[in-house]
Design a protein around this motif. Sequence first.
Motif, PDB file in Angstrom:
ATOM      1  N   LYS A  15       0.815  -1.214   0.000  1.00 19.67           N
ATOM      2  CA  LYS A  15       0.000   0.000   0.000  1.00 19.67           C
ATOM      3  C   LYS A  15       0.852   1.270   0.000  1.00 19.67           C
ATOM      4  N   THR A  33      -1.873   6.349   7.335  1.00 18.94           N
ATOM      5  CA  THR A  33      -2.563   6.296   8.636  1.00 18.94           C
ATOM      6  C   THR A  33      -1.956   5.233   9.559  1.00 18.94           C
ATOM      7  N   TYR A  37      -1.083   5.090  13.914  1.00 22.75           N
ATOM      8  CA  TYR A  37      -1.255   4.012  14.904  1.00 22.75           C
ATOM      9  C   TYR A  37       0.093   3.596  15.472  1.00 22.75           C
ATOM     10  N   ARG A  38       1.102   3.598  14.610  1.00 24.49           N
ATOM     11  CA  ARG A  38       2.447   3.262  15.076  1.00 24.49           C
ATOM     12  C   ARG A  38       2.970   4.341  16.040  1.00 24.49           C
ATOM     13  N   GLY A 127      -4.530   2.596   4.591  1.00 28.50           N
ATOM     14  CA  GLY A 127      -4.781   2.071   5.935  1.00 28.50           C
ATOM     15  C   GLY A 127      -5.577   0.789   5.880  1.00 28.50           C
TER      16      GLY A 127
END
Length: 218
Positions: A15, A33, A37-38, A127
């Motif tokens: 991606k 995205t 989160y990371r 994402g």
Amino acid sequence: MGYNVAIDGPAGAGKSTIAKLLAKEKGYIYVDTGAMYRGLAVHFLDQGIRADDVPAVIRAVEDARVEIKYEDGTQQVYLNGNNITSRLRSEEAGRMASATARIPEVRKKLLMLQKNLAKEQDVVMDGRDIGTCVLPDADVKVFLTASVEKRAKRRYDELKEKGESCDLETIKEDIRKRDEQDMTRETAPLKQAEDAHLVDSSDMTIEEVVRAIAALCK
Ligand code: DC
């Protein structure tokens, strides 16, 4: 209103590589995205919080300030004022991100940030839930996937090239676990939006995938 391209898919489907090239070709901004989160995952790791300690994760989310900036066209993630971009790609951060992304408070923290980035500018955003939750009205939606074997081999080659020691079977197992975790969670699971184009990159080159997606865009 910006022109919005949503690319969702499992870990290792390519991606970010594809989205970056597409963004460059079309003049869109690439919004990663997973990096957000990371970013929160790094915050939890720094505080020694375990992913299964949900109350502690929720408390830590409250005092995390995540900001996204673009420097030379590249996305930078700031956590409480510090640029932590170089720490996001570790396996540890990826595992922690996947494990905590199922917690609604974690997702809520990032949702408005993601929506706002797409509001004013032309973006390609990648994402797991972009086409289904974050940008349900995106102009183009793509579900990009590939077999577990191909995804694991790509990750293996990438790590080898960086000179990191790795084992193909372990990577395969990790990918299977992440797929399972991302697809079966209750909140915003990874799934193909009804109006998304399915692209299976197992037997396609990067160039072929970019061409296929670019042809769907204005
Ligand atoms: O794409 P990535 O490997 O950088 O993402 C890391 C984890 O973050 C992924 O396993 C699940 C979570 N994630 C998510 O739940 N929703 C998104 N839109 C992006 C990532």
